[in-house]
Design a protein around this motif. Structure first.
Motif, short mmCIF file in Angstrom:
data_model
loop_
_atom_site.label_atom_id
_atom_site.label_comp_id
_atom_site.label_asym_id
_atom_site.label_seq_id
_atom_site.Cartn_x
_atom_site.Cartn_y
_atom_site.Cartn_z
N GLU A 147 35.16 33.75 41.39
CA GLU A 147 35.49 35.16 41.50
C GLU A 147 35.62 35.77 40.12
N ILE A 148 35.43 37.06 40.03
CA ILE A 148 35.50 37.75 38.75
C ILE A 148 36.92 37.64 38.18
N GLY A 149 37.01 37.24 36.93
CA GLY A 149 38.30 37.04 36.28
C GLY A 149 38.83 35.62 36.40
N GLU A 150 38.16 34.79 37.20
CA GLU A 150 38.60 33.41 37.39
C GLU A 150 38.13 32.53 36.25
N VAL A 194 38.20 40.46 42.53
CA VAL A 194 38.41 40.64 41.09
C VAL A 194 39.86 40.33 40.75
N HIS A 195 40.07 39.47 39.76
CA HIS A 195 41.41 39.09 39.33
C HIS A 195 41.58 39.43 37.85
N LYS A 196 42.79 39.70 37.47
CA LYS A 196 43.07 39.87 36.05
C LYS A 196 42.94 38.52 35.37
N PRO A 197 42.05 38.39 34.39
CA PRO A 197 41.86 37.08 33.77
C PRO A 197 43.05 36.66 32.93
#
Length: 406
Positions: free
Chosen positions: A399-402, A80-83
């Motif tokens: 990935e989530i936030g990508e 999970v990344h900060k978008p």
């Protein structure tokens, strides 16, 4: 950063009958409208109807007989990344950011910003203390998204329609407009939200974001004869136009044990800035019988199983699409879930049927809703893409936030 609350008018007009995009020849039959009760049905042989008690009994029997599986959610799972969202409306590419499960934020060339099926709560449940809990973090909050012009909802299941999330969006982005399938507008009205348009399958609506006063000239995109003017967020810039289309999919709806099928479910198309996307929301493709775990249900001996014809209709009548957002998860046990949820082999067929040039997988990586391993959907998607003969990279995951550009 430009403020999302900077207001302008979004002129949503609906034309008189006559000038429409291509539609099926049998559209007037409205076969998906329940002729023997309230609400809607899946009108295809590819769907098998099972009641909630039937599903509960089937899953309970699996648990009693030791067949059921509990997926391991121990980290690491999905990163999970900060978008990172664009600080202005300027972009020459179609840009899509996955925010977990079925939620995507899409930035169109020309300035339109659309949020699909947002759920930013820890659980997808009517309760804050029970129900499926995230095994991956929420990548951001509503306050972190600078522009939301439209929110598009596929159906009213709790992993796609979140009451707390919708209220936050309406409070932060006061001019946002919501698009929902037929029968769902009442839910929003009860929440005090009135910037809502509900559509039936194959209906579409042209919207316009402008800093000027609304035009009284009707658009030429739907069969409804009413005209409406609503608001959405924008910045000072040239007008932004888009066409939002409500399209079929194979699923169902419910918010309680007593309202199954009372409101419509749908997929959606959005066209703006010379780009067109298809959002699958949540859908099945075919109904598969109970088979040995090792048996491939796309083997030749199962070729007789009907597939949902709606996706080829979508591709032929409304495609091609620059990007598809297509569900790939929540499919195991297959014989129970297949009428409602696509597995990756279904997904690549949906991709081909709808004539998407590229696609990203959704409906996975967030909550445990079924029994497959949490990282199986993207692995199986790679196998399915090769099986279908897709070009490498045509249909993938991130990935989530990508964010990805198309």
């Amino acid at each position: 950063m430009a403020s999302a609350s900077t207001s302008a008018l979004l002129h949503a007009t609906v034309s008189a009958p006559g000038a429409k995009s291509a539609q099926p020849s049998d559209i007037e039959e409205k076969r998906h409208h329940n002729k023997h009760g309230k609400g809607f049905v899946n009108p295809w042989d590819s769907y098998i109807e099972r009641s909630a008690p039937q599903l509960i009994r089937a899953m309970a029997w699996r648990a009693i007989t030791g067949k059921s599986k509990s997926p391991d959610t121990t980290p690491p799972t999905v990163s999970v990344h900060k978008p990172v969202f664009l600080p202005s409306r300027k972009t020459e590419q179609l840009r899509a950011t996955w925010l977990g499960h079925a939620c995507y934020h899409v930035e169109f060339p020309g300035g339109l910003r659309v949020l699909f099926d947002p759920v930013f709560t820890p659980r997808c449940s009517p309760f804050s203390f029970m129900g499926p809990k995230r095994y991956t973090d929420v990548p951001c909050d509503v306050d972190n998204i600078p522009f939301i012009d439209c929110v598009i909802i596929s159906h009213n299941h709790y992993d796609h329609l979140s009451h707390p999330t919708i209220l936050k969006i309406a409070a932060k982005h006061k001019n946002v407009h919501f698009f929902v399938p037929l029968g769902n507008k009442q839910w929003f009205t009860k929440c005090g939200i009135h910037n809502v348009t509900e559509l039936d399958w194959w209906e579409e609506q042209e919207i316009k974001l402008s800093s000027s006063q609304p035009s009284t000239e009707p658009s030429k995109h739907t069969s409804d004869s009413s005209n409406a003017s609503v608001s959405a967020s924008s910045t000072s810039q040239p007008d932004i136009t888009a066409t939002i289309g409500c399209l079929p999919c194979q699923h169902t709806s419910a918010r309680t044990p007593f309202d199954k099928g009372h409101t419509l479910w749908s997929s959606w198309s959005v066209t703006s800035g010379n780009k067109k996307i298809w959002f699958g929301g949540d859908t099945g493709y075919r109904s598969v019988p109970e088979l040995p775990a090792s048996e491939f249900d796309y083997a030749d001996k199962h070729a007789h199983l009907p597939v949902c014809p709606a996706f080829k209709q979508i591709g032929e009548l409304r495609g091609p699409f620059d990007l598809g957002l297509i569900p790939i998860g929540a499919y195991d046990p297959r014989w129970i879930m297949s009428p409602m949820h696509a597995n990756p082999y279904d997904s690549v067929n949906i991709f081909a049927d709808t004539r998407c040039r590229r696609a990203m997988g959704i409906h996975w990586g967030t909550w445990v809703l079924t029994e497959e391993d949490v990282l199986e959907p993207p692995r199986l998607l790679k196998e399915a893409a090769k099986w279908r003969g897709l070009e490498e990279g045509a249909f993938g995951t991130c990935e989530i936030g990508e964010s990805r550009e198309f």
